[in-house]
Design a protein around this motif. Structure first.
Motif, PDB file in Angstrom:
ATOM      1  N   PHE A   1       0.849  -1.188   0.000  1.00  0.00           N
ATOM      2  CA  PHE A   1       0.000   0.000   0.000  1.00  0.00           C
ATOM      3  C   PHE A   1       0.885   1.238   0.000  1.00  0.00           C
ATOM      4  N   TYR A   2       0.595   2.165  -0.910  1.00  0.00           N
ATOM      5  CA  TYR A   2       1.477   3.325  -1.065  1.00  0.00           C
ATOM      6  C   TYR A   2       0.710   4.540  -1.575  1.00  0.00           C
ATOM      7  N   VAL A   3       1.361   5.692  -1.425  1.00  0.00           N
ATOM      8  CA  VAL A   3       0.857   6.952  -1.955  1.00  0.00           C
ATOM      9  C   VAL A   3       2.002   7.584  -2.743  1.00  0.00           C
ATOM     10  N   GLU A   4       1.700   8.017  -3.956  1.00  0.00           N
ATOM     11  CA  GLU A   4       2.713   8.694  -4.764  1.00  0.00           C
ATOM     12  C   GLU A   4       2.845  10.136  -4.290  1.00  0.00           C
ATOM     13  N   ARG A   5       4.052  10.530  -3.999  1.00  0.00           N
ATOM     14  CA  ARG A   5       4.367  11.917  -3.625  1.00  0.00           C
ATOM     15  C   ARG A   5       5.144  12.549  -4.786  1.00  0.00           C
ATOM     16  N   ASP A   6       5.391  13.853  -4.724  1.00  0.00           N
ATOM     17  CA  ASP A   6       6.128  14.519  -5.794  1.00  0.00           C
ATOM     18  C   ASP A   6       7.520  13.926  -5.991  1.00  0.00           C
ATOM     19  N   GLU A   7       8.204  13.633  -4.910  1.00  0.00           N
ATOM     20  CA  GLU A   7       9.602  13.205  -4.987  1.00  0.00           C
ATOM     21  C   GLU A   7       9.836  11.725  -4.719  1.00  0.00           C
ATOM     22  N   HIS A   8       8.844  11.034  -4.180  1.00  0.00           N
ATOM     23  CA  HIS A   8       9.062   9.638  -3.796  1.00  0.00           C
ATOM     24  C   HIS A   8       7.735   8.869  -3.719  1.00  0.00           C
ATOM     25  N   ILE A   9       7.863   7.574  -3.455  1.00  0.00           N
ATOM     26  CA  ILE A   9       6.709   6.714  -3.207  1.00  0.00           C
ATOM     27  C   ILE A   9       6.690   6.433  -1.708  1.00  0.00           C
ATOM     28  N   ASP A  10       5.620   6.829  -1.055  1.00  0.00           N
ATOM     29  CA  ASP A  10       5.446   6.667   0.388  1.00  0.00           C
ATOM     30  C   ASP A  10       4.742   5.323   0.639  1.00  0.00           C
ATOM     31  N   VAL A  11       5.503   4.312   1.037  1.00  0.00           N
ATOM     32  CA  VAL A  11       4.943   2.977   1.272  1.00  0.00           C
ATOM     33  C   VAL A  11       4.404   2.929   2.698  1.00  0.00           C
ATOM     34  N   TRP A  12       3.093   2.753   2.827  1.00  0.00           N
ATOM     35  CA  TRP A  12       2.448   2.766   4.139  1.00  0.00           C
ATOM     36  C   TRP A  12       2.478   1.411   4.809  1.00  0.00           C
ATOM     37  N   ARG A  13       2.105   0.365   4.082  1.00  0.00           N
ATOM     38  CA  ARG A  13       2.030  -0.974   4.673  1.00  0.00           C
ATOM     39  C   ARG A  13       2.332  -2.027   3.610  1.00  0.00           C
ATOM     40  N   VAL A  14       2.709  -3.222   4.075  1.00  0.00           N
ATOM     41  CA  VAL A  14       2.849  -4.409   3.229  1.00  0.00           C
ATOM     42  C   VAL A  14       2.069  -5.494   3.965  1.00  0.00           C
ATOM     43  N   LEU A  15       0.824  -5.717   3.541  1.00  0.00           N
ATOM     44  CA  LEU A  15      -0.102  -6.560   4.296  1.00  0.00           C
ATOM     45  C   LEU A  15      -0.494  -7.818   3.540  1.00  0.00           C
ATOM     46  N   HIS A  16      -0.716  -8.875   4.303  1.00  0.00           N
ATOM     47  CA  HIS A  16      -1.232 -10.117   3.733  1.00  0.00           C
ATOM     48  C   HIS A  16      -2.621  -9.826   3.180  1.00  0.00           C
ATOM     49  N   GLU A  17      -2.918 -10.343   2.002  1.00  0.00           N
ATOM     50  CA  GLU A  17      -4.193 -10.016   1.355  1.00  0.00           C
ATOM     51  C   GLU A  17      -5.410 -10.568   2.087  1.00  0.00           C
ATOM     52  N   GLN A  18      -5.229 -11.520   2.990  1.00  0.00           N
ATOM     53  CA  GLN A  18      -6.355 -12.062   3.764  1.00  0.00           C
ATOM     54  C   GLN A  18      -6.627 -11.248   5.032  1.00  0.00           C
ATOM     55  N   ARG A  19      -5.775 -10.285   5.313  1.00  0.00           N
ATOM     56  CA  ARG A  19      -5.941  -9.455   6.502  1.00  0.00           C
ATOM     57  C   ARG A  19      -7.139  -8.520   6.312  1.00  0.00           C
ATOM     58  N   ASP A  20      -7.704  -8.068   7.408  1.00  0.00           N
ATOM     59  CA  ASP A  20      -8.798  -7.096   7.365  1.00  0.00           C
ATOM     60  C   ASP A  20      -8.188  -5.745   7.004  1.00  0.00           C
ATOM     61  N   ILE A  21      -8.146  -5.464   5.715  1.00  0.00           N
ATOM     62  CA  ILE A  21      -7.441  -4.283   5.220  1.00  0.00           C
ATOM     63  C   ILE A  21      -7.942  -2.988   5.859  1.00  0.00           C
ATOM     64  N   PRO A  22      -9.248  -2.741   5.962  1.00  0.00           N
ATOM     65  CA  PRO A  22      -9.672  -1.478   6.582  1.00  0.00           C
ATOM     66  C   PRO A  22      -9.196  -1.329   8.032  1.00  0.00           C
ATOM     67  N   ALA A  23      -9.000  -2.403   8.741  1.00  0.00           N
ATOM     68  CA  ALA A  23      -8.559  -2.320  10.140  1.00  0.00           C
ATOM     69  C   ALA A  23      -7.154  -1.755  10.270  1.00  0.00           C
ATOM     70  N   TRP A  24      -6.341  -1.885   9.246  1.00  0.00           N
ATOM     71  CA  TRP A  24      -4.977  -1.382   9.337  1.00  0.00           C
ATOM     72  C   TRP A  24      -4.931   0.123   9.489  1.00  0.00           C
ATOM     73  N   MET A  25      -5.985   0.826   9.102  1.00  0.00           N
ATOM     74  CA  MET A  25      -6.016   2.274   9.232  1.00  0.00           C
ATOM     75  C   MET A  25      -5.823   2.729  10.666  1.00  0.00           C
ATOM     76  N   ASN A  26      -6.264   1.929  11.591  1.00  0.00           N
ATOM     77  CA  ASN A  26      -6.093   2.283  13.005  1.00  0.00           C
ATOM     78  C   ASN A  26      -4.637   2.305  13.413  1.00  0.00           C
ATOM     79  N   GLU A  27      -3.791   1.647  12.623  1.00  0.00           N
ATOM     80  CA  GLU A  27      -2.367   1.575  12.969  1.00  0.00           C
ATOM     81  C   GLU A  27      -1.526   2.609  12.232  1.00  0.00           C
TER      82      GLU A  27
END
Length: 107
Positions: free
Chosen positions: A80-106
């Motif tokens: 999971f990432y967000v493109e920035r002007d100068e770089h790629i901001d990688v937020w998480r690397v999560l197992h696809e079976q994980r509750d993806i919306p729950a990771w927002m709390n972290e």
């Protein structure tokens, strides 16, 4: 010529990667763990070259308009990432079976 953006993983993303490697070392083998690292490097290289190619599937659900993800080919993980002007901001690397919306709390 396409400009490669620098990949900048957040602390949580690095922790996710360490946990995945530890899991594969404990449950499979060093070869499987190294395969995971290879796939992660391929995913990072792809995202660095073509950041817009990642799926925005979770962006609306999580309220993060620029959030995208890219799958790790042979391994069931998503970068999971967000493109920035100068770089790629990688937020998480999560197992696809994980509750993806729950990771927002972290984040």
């Amino acid at each position: 010529m396409k400009v490669l953006k620098r990949i900048v993983p957040r602390e949580l993303a690095n922790r996710d990667v360490e946990e995945a490697i530890d899991h594969y070392l404990a449950e499979a083998s060093e070869e499987v763990a190294m395969g995971f690292v290879d796939e992660l490097e391929k995913a990072y290289a792809h995202v660095a070259r073509q950041p817009a190619s990642g799926s925005p599937r979770y962006a609306h659900q999580l309220g993060l308009a620029d959030l995208r993800f890219w799958s790790l080919g042979r391994y069931p993980y998503l970068v999971f990432y967000v493109e920035r002007d100068e770089h790629i901001d990688v937020w998480r690397v999560l197992h696809e079976q994980r509750d993806i919306p729950a990771w927002m709390n972290e984040v």
